[in-house]
Design an enzyme around this catalytic site. Structure first.
Site, short mmCIF file in Angstrom:
data_model
loop_
_atom_site.label_atom_id
_atom_site.label_comp_id
_atom_site.label_asym_id
_atom_site.label_seq_id
_atom_site.Cartn_x
_atom_site.Cartn_y
_atom_site.Cartn_z
N ASP A 257 0.86 -1.18 0.00
CA ASP A 257 0.00 0.00 0.00
C ASP A 257 0.90 1.24 0.00
O ASP A 257 2.12 1.16 0.15
CB ASP A 257 -0.99 -0.02 1.16
CG ASP A 257 -2.23 0.83 0.83
OD1 ASP A 257 -2.17 1.63 -0.13
OD2 ASP A 257 -3.26 0.70 1.52
C1 BGC Z 1 -5.12 3.11 -0.04
C2 BGC Z 1 -5.29 2.04 -1.08
C3 BGC Z 1 -5.12 2.63 -2.46
C4 BGC Z 1 -3.78 3.33 -2.54
C5 BGC Z 1 -3.49 3.92 -3.91
C6 BGC Z 1 -3.89 3.96 -0.25
O1 BGC Z 1 -3.86 5.07 0.57
O2 BGC Z 1 -5.10 2.50 1.24
O3 BGC Z 1 -6.54 1.43 -0.93
O4 BGC Z 1 -5.24 1.64 -3.44
O5 BGC Z 1 -3.75 4.36 -1.58
O6 BGC Z 1 -4.25 5.03 -4.16
#
Ligand code: BGC
Length: 714
Positions: A257
């Protein structure tokens, strides 16, 4: 030698680490770091993957840098959060879960994939599969709701929809099951907080949707930001290498993440970036999203002997294999080569309208106030969400513009073309400004019916949107109370349209209103979907995929609770209950009214005795005693009464639907494999124990409304 192996032999360390790096490209950055210009790094091969770049022309420009100007010409993998639609937005996932319709779940993912692929994208960070039993947690909006079995069905349907039947096709996206695992169990519903739950609960509740996604062939998985009992998922070798790759057989790409690898330092398990990078790589994380820990940290980790080049090569292999499966080596410009035509876009809007209407849950309809007669002439439409295009998208709106949604005001104008609609916002969603209140009250005068559009802003759910108070934000309650009092004086009915990314705690509002539609966030065609229901063009059929508490103090609240040694009893003080509120939710899982009036009876279950290899079939008769055609959803739960480990009081095992004209009776057949009655025994290995299992069938997870039969497992 295969393309991948021959590439590997010619790659420098920096080029290898480039393939393990994903950087944001300007749009919709969700984390703490804003990426700068990555052009030079793409050309040098130091960045091999991007996120948050949309638009075929921009995507192709970046792709050209990689394919035509980098030494090895390896195409970029470009991903985006296509969570519930891309440019056309469908209802938020929690709302769509309540359709209980796998074909519809697949259809919206397919359409989102087509639209995103036409924008040049090859990867979506979806489906989000975190079971949530705590409405304080804002990310409940993005997921399948409270039930693991439902989550499994959604996982399979969504992976099928996003990926299609062949990942290399121009309209296929690689899906990413996230956030593995148990993120939904953050302490006190507080975003990014620690998770500390039993291994049994991880395996029984939070893991199954991911297992289902892997089984359906999901291309990638994203570990959660959170830790599980002290081990951050991003560094959890037992969960990633052991369970995900080992036990579940996942052979795709694990993408961290946003900045999660660097955050291992904050978690307190890595002293510096190289150590964090080593922990993540060893745990099985292939791509570093936004932390730049692999690029800058792994060379040092190599020197320190924390990782080997072999570990790096394995991850590079998996990333290149995904690019190959996506057809990116054969034609990196395939996605986005042709713009979609207007008819396709129109059809998709139509689907969004239909699915939007079907996601809305009618919580109340006293005296059959809904649907409104078409002869209604004067409507008052009040509230901060009545004319709020941007809010209708809900959290994670993909690439949908703020102005592109149909508002409730617009939808009602279209649904009631001859009616006069007096409209006032009244108060804002969250601020303490009451200056518009008197205008709102004035609108009530002369109206035949009042429609109140209240609730949360889109950004009050989704990531980083935990709430401790689950009521209406700002001064909306004051406005509602004034307006409800005025409506009572004027003897006019009040219909509440409630927008939220979670179940709210608003018993006073549900009590006082004549009708309540829980609309979640319906997406691009929100106003038309709501207009369709209010006018009776369609009958509500949505069911809630999360229990609605009576008080925030009841959470976590869910139907799959285990029995207590002292079950609640009004006549016995020392039993499991609250002194100040009932145990049960205000609105149970699966609840949702329709314009029909259904009676479910005559449960027949066969066979009476079944072995592990058999299957169980339940039939119930459903009659529509109302005066409108409508669709009823029927749920089948089980309860294993006596087992070596106490089983939940209700476990969902099947659902079915039937559409019936007024006065018509039909039969719903629900089947499931007896093996689904296996559970994890004392040693956490699956067991199928002989004995009695209750089969409970009915319209929602309220035990008092379920018909019961018993089967013997042999
Ligand atoms: C979120 C994810 C997301 C990623 C990319 C993160 O802050 O937890 O769910 O896919 O950002 O945008």
């Amino acid at each position: 030698m295969s393309r991948i192996e021959s590439l590997l032999t010619s790659m420098t360390l920096s080029e290898k680490l480039g393939q393990l790096t994903m950087t944001a490209c300007g749009h919709a950055v969700t984390g703490p770091t804003i990426a700068g210009d990555s052009t030079a790094a793409i050309k040098s091969g130091a960045i091999g993957n991007l996120l948050n770049l949309v638009g075929a022309a921009d995507v192709h420009d970046m792709q050209k840098l990689a394919v035509e100007q980098s030494r090895l010409g390896i195409p970029l993998l470009i991903g985006y959060d296509v969570i519930h639609g891309h440019r056309t937005v469908f209802p938020i996932p929690l709302g769509e879960a309540g359709l209980f319709d796998p074909e519809a779940w697949t259809a919206t993912a397919r359409e989102a994939a087509k639209e995103a692929a036409a924008d040049g994208l090859a990867l979506t960070f979806a489906p989000m599969l975190d079971v949530s039993r705590d409405p304080r947690w804002g990310r409940s909006a993005e997921g399948p709701g409270e039930d693991p079995w439902l989550g499994m069905r959604i996982a399979a349907a969504k992976v099928r929809g996003f990926q299609g039947d062949d990942l290399s096709k121009a309209d296929a996206l690689a899906a990413c099951a996230k956030h593995y695992c148990a993120y939904g169990a953050v302490t006190a519903g507080r975003e990014y907080a620690s998770v500390d739950i039993s291994e049994r609960t991880v395996l029984e509740v939070y893991l199954p949707p991911f297992a289902s996604a892997v089984h359906a062939g999901v291309a990638s998985v994203m570990p959660a930001f959170t830790d599980l009992a002290g081990v951050p998922m991003t560094a959890d070798a037992a969960m990633l290498q052991g369970r995900l790759r080992g036990a579940l057989g996942f052979d795709g790409v694990i993408i961290s993440d946003y900045n999660a690898i660097a955050e291992l330092i904050n978690h307190g398990v890595a002293a510096d970036r190289p150590a964090a990078a080593a922990l993540a790589l060893k745990a099985g994380v292939d791509i570093d999203m936004m932390a730049d820990a692999y690029r800058h940290g792994l060379p040092i980790a190599l020197e320190r002997g924390l990782v080997t080049i072999h570990d790096i090569d394995n991850s590079v292999r998996r990333v290149l294999a995904l690019k190959e499966r996506l057809g990116l080596f054969d034609d990196p410009y395939r996605r986005g080569a042709r713009a979609e035509d207007g008819a396709q876009v129109q059809k998709r809007r139509q689907l969004s309208r239909e699915i939007g209407a079907r996601s809305i849950v009618m919580l109340k309809n006293a005296g059959g106030v809904l649907p409104l007669q078409s002869r209604v002439k004067r409507l008052a439409l009040l509230g901060p969400l009545a004319d709020a295009s941007a809010e209708m998208r809900g959290p994670w709106w993909g690439a949908a513009g703020a102005d592109g949604q149909v508002t409730v005001l617009e939808g009602l104008r279209a649904a009631f073309p001859t009616a006069q609609i007096a409209h006032a916002m009244g108060v804002p969603i969250a601020a303490d400004d009451v200056s518009g209140m008197s205008a709102a009250l004035q609108c009530c005068d002369g109206a035949e019916v009042l429609i109140l559009c209240v609730g949360e802003a889109a950004t009050m759910s989704g990531e980083a949107a935990s709430r401790a108070h689950l009521g209406l934000p700002g001064v909306q309650r004051s406005m509602c109370e004034l307006v409800l009092a005025r409506a009572r004086q004027l003897k006019i009915a009040v219909i509440v349209v409630l927008f939220s990314g979670r179940p709210l705690v608003v018993p006073w509002l549900i009590e006082a209103a004549d009708a309540v539609l829980a609309a979640w966030f319906p997406g691009s065609e929100a106003g038309n979907a709501i207009g369709d229901l209010i006018s009776g063009r369609s009958s509500p059929s949505g069911r809630t995929a999360m229990s609605w508490p009576r008080a925030a103090g009841q959470v976590p609240i869910f139907f799959g609770q285990r029995p207590s040694g002292r079950p609640a009893s009004a006549s016995d003080h020392f039993t499991s209950k609250y002194l100040d509120v009932a145990n049960d939710p205000l609105i149970p899982f699966g609840f949702g009214l329709t314009y029909g009036n259904f009676e479910i009876d005559n449960l027949r279950v066969t066979p009476q005795t079944v072995s592990r290899s058999g299957s169980i079939e339940a039939r119930v008769d459903v009659a529509n005693r109302g005066d409108r055609e409508a669709e009823e959803t029927v749920f089948l739960f089980t309860h294993d009464v006596l087992a070596s480990v106490a089983r939940p009081l209700l476990e969902l095992k099947a659902f079915g639907k039937i559409r019936l004209a007024p006065g018509v009776r039909g039969t719903v057949i629900l089947r499931f494999a007896a093996a689904e009655l296996s559970f994890l025994g004392l040693d956490l290995a699956p067991v199928f124990e002989p004995g009695e299992v209750e089969i409970l069938v009915g319209p929602c997870a309220d035990r008092s409304r379920l018909l019961k039969a018993v089967v013997q497992l042999s």
